[in-house]
Write a protein that holds these residues in place. Sequence first.
Motif, PDB file in Angstrom:
ATOM      1  N   VAL A 235       0.858  -1.188   0.000  1.00 12.66           N
ATOM      2  CA  VAL A 235       0.000   0.000   0.000  1.00 12.66           C
ATOM      3  C   VAL A 235       0.892   1.235   0.000  1.00 12.66           C
ATOM      4  N   PRO A 236       0.689   2.136  -0.959  1.00 10.85           N
ATOM      5  CA  PRO A 236       1.581   3.297  -1.025  1.00 10.85           C
ATOM      6  C   PRO A 236       1.394   4.229   0.172  1.00 10.85           C
ATOM      7  N   GLU A 237       2.479   4.785   0.635  1.00 11.88           N
ATOM      8  CA  GLU A 237       2.437   5.790   1.690  1.00 11.88           C
ATOM      9  C   GLU A 237       1.818   7.055   1.084  1.00 11.88           C
ATOM     10  N   ILE A 238       0.846   7.609   1.765  1.00 18.32           N
ATOM     11  CA  ILE A 238       0.227   8.820   1.220  1.00 18.32           C
ATOM     12  C   ILE A 238       1.053  10.027   1.653  1.00 18.32           C
ATOM     13  N   MET A 239       1.585  10.727   0.667  1.00 18.83           N
ATOM     14  CA  MET A 239       2.525  11.804   0.936  1.00 18.83           C
ATOM     15  C   MET A 239       1.872  13.155   0.777  1.00 18.83           C
ATOM     16  N   ASP A 240       2.404  14.110   1.527  1.00 17.89           N
ATOM     17  CA  ASP A 240       2.012  15.488   1.341  1.00 17.89           C
ATOM     18  C   ASP A 240       2.719  16.040   0.104  1.00 17.89           C
ATOM     19  N   ALA A 241       2.073  16.973  -0.583  1.00 18.54           N
ATOM     20  CA  ALA A 241       2.667  17.555  -1.793  1.00 18.54           C
ATOM     21  C   ALA A 241       4.104  18.010  -1.568  1.00 18.54           C
ATOM     22  N   GLU A 242       4.352  18.585  -0.403  1.00 23.71           N
ATOM     23  CA  GLU A 242       5.673  19.156  -0.137  1.00 23.71           C
ATOM     24  C   GLU A 242       6.595  18.236   0.669  1.00 23.71           C
ATOM     25  N   ASP A 243       6.222  16.976   0.864  1.00 25.91           N
ATOM     26  CA  ASP A 243       7.157  16.052   1.496  1.00 25.91           C
ATOM     27  C   ASP A 243       8.340  15.831   0.561  1.00 25.91           C
ATOM     28  N   PRO A 244       9.570  15.789   1.120  1.00 25.11           N
ATOM     29  CA  PRO A 244      10.731  15.546   0.261  1.00 25.11           C
ATOM     30  C   PRO A 244      10.621  14.193  -0.442  1.00 25.11           C
ATOM     31  N   LEU A 245      10.956  14.207  -1.730  1.00 25.90           N
ATOM     32  CA  LEU A 245      10.986  12.975  -2.509  1.00 25.90           C
ATOM     33  C   LEU A 245      12.414  12.436  -2.568  1.00 25.90           C
ATOM     34  N   PHE A 246      13.355  13.344  -2.813  1.00 26.61           N
ATOM     35  CA  PHE A 246      14.755  12.899  -2.863  1.00 26.61           C
ATOM     36  C   PHE A 246      15.714  14.033  -2.587  1.00 26.61           C
ATOM     37  N   ILE A 247      16.943  13.609  -2.295  1.00 26.00           N
ATOM     38  CA  ILE A 247      18.080  14.521  -2.192  1.00 26.00           C
ATOM     39  C   ILE A 247      19.019  14.112  -3.312  1.00 26.00           C
ATOM     40  N   LEU A 248      19.577  15.088  -4.005  1.00 25.17           N
ATOM     41  CA  LEU A 248      20.591  14.767  -5.010  1.00 25.17           C
ATOM     42  C   LEU A 248      21.706  15.789  -4.896  1.00 25.17           C
ATOM     43  N   TYR A 249      22.912  15.280  -4.795  1.00 23.16           N
ATOM     44  CA  TYR A 249      24.056  16.170  -4.580  1.00 23.16           C
ATOM     45  C   TYR A 249      24.571  16.735  -5.888  1.00 23.16           C
ATOM     46  N   THR A 250      24.917  18.007  -5.838  1.00 18.01           N
ATOM     47  CA  THR A 250      25.530  18.654  -6.988  1.00 18.01           C
ATOM     48  C   THR A 250      26.708  19.437  -6.451  1.00 18.01           C
ATOM     49  N   SER A 251      27.825  19.396  -7.181  1.00 17.30           N
ATOM     50  CA  SER A 251      29.008  20.042  -6.616  1.00 17.30           C
ATOM     51  C   SER A 251      28.925  21.551  -6.810  1.00 17.30           C
ATOM     52  N   GLY A 252      29.345  22.262  -5.810  1.00 15.43           N
ATOM     53  CA  GLY A 252      29.404  23.714  -5.913  1.00 15.43           C
ATOM     54  C   GLY A 252      30.798  24.097  -6.388  1.00 15.43           C
ATOM     55  N   SER A 253      31.018  25.378  -6.638  1.00 16.36           N
ATOM     56  CA  SER A 253      32.363  25.767  -7.060  1.00 16.36           C
ATOM     57  C   SER A 253      33.324  25.694  -5.869  1.00 16.36           C
ATOM     58  N   THR A 254      32.778  25.796  -4.673  1.00 11.67           N
ATOM     59  CA  THR A 254      33.623  25.625  -3.487  1.00 11.67           C
ATOM     60  C   THR A 254      32.876  24.767  -2.469  1.00 11.67           C
ATOM     61  N   GLY A 255      33.606  24.189  -1.564  1.00  7.88           N
ATOM     62  CA  GLY A 255      33.011  23.551  -0.398  1.00  7.88           C
ATOM     63  C   GLY A 255      32.335  22.227  -0.669  1.00  7.88           C
ATOM     64  N   MET A 256      31.569  21.794   0.311  1.00  8.62           N
ATOM     65  CA  MET A 256      30.844  20.527   0.269  1.00  8.62           C
ATOM     66  C   MET A 256      29.869  20.501  -0.900  1.00  8.62           C
ATOM     67  N   PRO A 257      29.647  19.316  -1.464  1.00 11.93           N
ATOM     68  CA  PRO A 257      28.560  19.234  -2.444  1.00 11.93           C
ATOM     69  C   PRO A 257      27.232  19.612  -1.776  1.00 11.93           C
ATOM     70  N   LYS A 258      26.329  20.143  -2.581  1.00 13.37           N
ATOM     71  CA  LYS A 258      25.055  20.625  -2.040  1.00 13.37           C
ATOM     72  C   LYS A 258      23.976  19.563  -2.239  1.00 13.37           C
ATOM     73  N   GLY A 259      23.319  19.178  -1.171  1.00 16.56           N
ATOM     74  CA  GLY A 259      22.245  18.184  -1.262  1.00 16.56           C
ATOM     75  C   GLY A 259      20.947  18.885  -1.626  1.00 16.56           C
ATOM     76  N   MET A 260      20.642  18.929  -2.913  1.00 19.37           N
ATOM     77  CA  MET A 260      19.436  19.623  -3.345  1.00 19.37           C
ATOM     78  C   MET A 260      18.212  18.768  -2.988  1.00 19.37           C
ATOM     79  N   VAL A 261      17.235  19.412  -2.381  1.00 21.12           N
ATOM     80  CA  VAL A 261      16.042  18.696  -1.938  1.00 21.12           C
ATOM     81  C   VAL A 261      14.883  18.966  -2.896  1.00 21.12           C
ATOM     82  N   HIS A 262      14.346  17.906  -3.467  1.00 23.90           N
ATOM     83  CA  HIS A 262      13.155  18.041  -4.312  1.00 23.90           C
ATOM     84  C   HIS A 262      11.959  17.421  -3.609  1.00 23.90           C
ATOM     85  N   THR A 263      10.810  18.078  -3.762  1.00 28.87           N
ATOM     86  CA  THR A 263       9.607  17.598  -3.084  1.00 28.87           C
ATOM     87  C   THR A 263       8.675  16.924  -4.094  1.00 28.87           C
TER      88      THR A 263
END
Length: 637
Positions: A235-263
């Motif tokens: 049975v699928p979990e019923i999610m809120d529209a704005e619940d995070p779906l995933f994090i995906l890292y993208t490298s910045g020009s400096t520092g730690m990669p950024k974990g972009m959050v998509h809902t």
Amino acid sequence: MSHYHIKDLEQYYQAYRKSVSDPEIFWDEIASDHFLWRKKWDSVLEWDFSKPEVTWFKGAKLNITENCIDRHLTTLGDKTAILFEPNNPEEAAQHITYKELSQRVNKFANVLKQQGIKKGDRVCIYVPMIPELAISVLACARIGAIHSVVFAGFSAAALSTRINDADCKMLITADGAYRGAKTIDLKGIADQALELCPGVASVLVIKRIDAEINMKQGRDQWLAPLLVNASDQCVPEIMDAEDPLFILYTSGSTGMPKGMVHTTAGYMVYTAYTFKNAFQYTEDDVYWCTADIGWITGHSYIVYGPLANGATTVMFEGVPSYPDYGRFWDIVQKHKVSQFYTAPTAIRALAKEGTDLIDHYDLSSLKVLGSVGEPINEEAWHWYNDHIGKKKSPIVDSWWQTETGGIMITPIPYVTPTKPTYATLPFIGIQPAIMDENGKELIGNRVEGRLCIKYPWPSIARTIWGNHQRYKETYFSLFDNMYFTGDGALRDEVGYYRITGRVDDVIIVSGHNLGTAPIEDAINEHPAVAESAIVGFPHDIKGSALYGYITLKDNGESSHHDKLRKEINQLISDRIGPIAKLDKIQFTDGLPKTRSGKIMRRILRKIASNDTANLGDISTLLNPEIVQEIISSALET
Ligand code: 7RM
């Protein structure tokens, strides 16, 4: 009537105008008519770029896997959802139908639950391009776990950093990966990473290459036996529209990669809508995106966008050069691919090999050719158009980012007339702005500056995981009330956009702003040139001068280098003007690239400025060994 499928230019303009003048009505209609909701929203959009805060479809309830799988079962149950093409061409392709996908995702989701994974938990997925990668992504989404896919070409250090940043409880990986003629010890790399990740309680291991691997008692389990005993109903979990779906890292020009959050909801609506139109997908088409699911392109346009439209999406495990450079065309012919979506770096690598191999294959099934990831230079554009599309398939040069979630500026094939090197027009709902350095918007056509977006779209990333302040500073601080992309762009006389490259690639020579893309275009026109990258370096009089790194199609003949240097500068002079001539030209065997195929100009800039003591992190490069080579031969240039 909603504008879900755009079929001509008039309809594009109509939809575009409505999306700008009445964005909430526009997206309300698209979302209402084409998706499955457990509950509709209370408001379509709330936003404040100064915080920044963006909420789409507030209060709505849904599960994205019901939209990508369940709702297709009655009509498309026996249609191929995922068409898996293995690394080894002798191994049979797998046609996974929507019915089978449903069973496999549900089983996997039940395994995750048994292992104690709950809604909101983070699960790291470090798996090669095999069906289980897409299935594990969807299984997470089924139960509301937040997936964080890490590209399986990344090192142990890169993996552990990402696991820890998102505080992942579980890792899904494989015993190994095939990559051309090689195998990769994925589990070994994962074990190394996990030494630094105390938060990972369990590891699920997919068997792919039958390697002898180490299984850590109490932590590691083979996936297959767990699946056997799991139910194929979940049975699928019923999610809120704005619940995070995933994090995906993208490298910045400096520092730690950024974990972009998509809902959930906005991302689903926008990736589905853009997929349908940017590729003009129709029911019997076979669509193939050559990216890895470890990048945003794979998330949005191999998994979610295509499946939300009931499409057949190809997943290719291998590389373009194995067993030879005809592999892509072999796959296009074999599976009668209709839409083919790849990156300029791949196009240039294939073009370097000539056209003999292409002539062996029937490419007549192709209808749409896509490009993404970097500016596509003119030479590559024409090669793609002439030799792959046979001048019949429009080229969709689609500009977007990990942060934007979906395609932002793109031609709609058979609708928008294309123009080489131009991403052409904003997609429906997208309001670009070109800004000057002082933060003033440049109105009208024939302008060039920094590319911003001035109004929210449904799939904008909502934050950086664990660091909202960095999100605000990176994207919403340079220009008031705008999302800043980090890219430069120009708008031509008819309003078409051309992306000129990252603005940190903009070089100011004697007071003239020069983008790297147009200069590289001119260079790449030379018949001997395979690929090039331009950077600036300090110059007493000009401020900055131009340094070109050039790879030749035939590396041998160094006696011709001086003649080539002259011819290349002549070309630049003819195409752009003497101002853009290169002060230094270095011929190299390759250019440093990220694993998603983007040229790392940051490193080339340091070499050009003789600042090689501090090159920063080069461990995530595709070809780190090229860096020392370029440094050594730079000394001779
Ligand atoms: C999808 C993706 C984003 C950066 C972006 C640009 C560059 C992407 C194009 C392009 C010119 C294009 N996401 N970029 N597409 N430049 N024309 N069609 O690549 O987060 O990995 O990279 O890629 O600089 O800001 S990404």
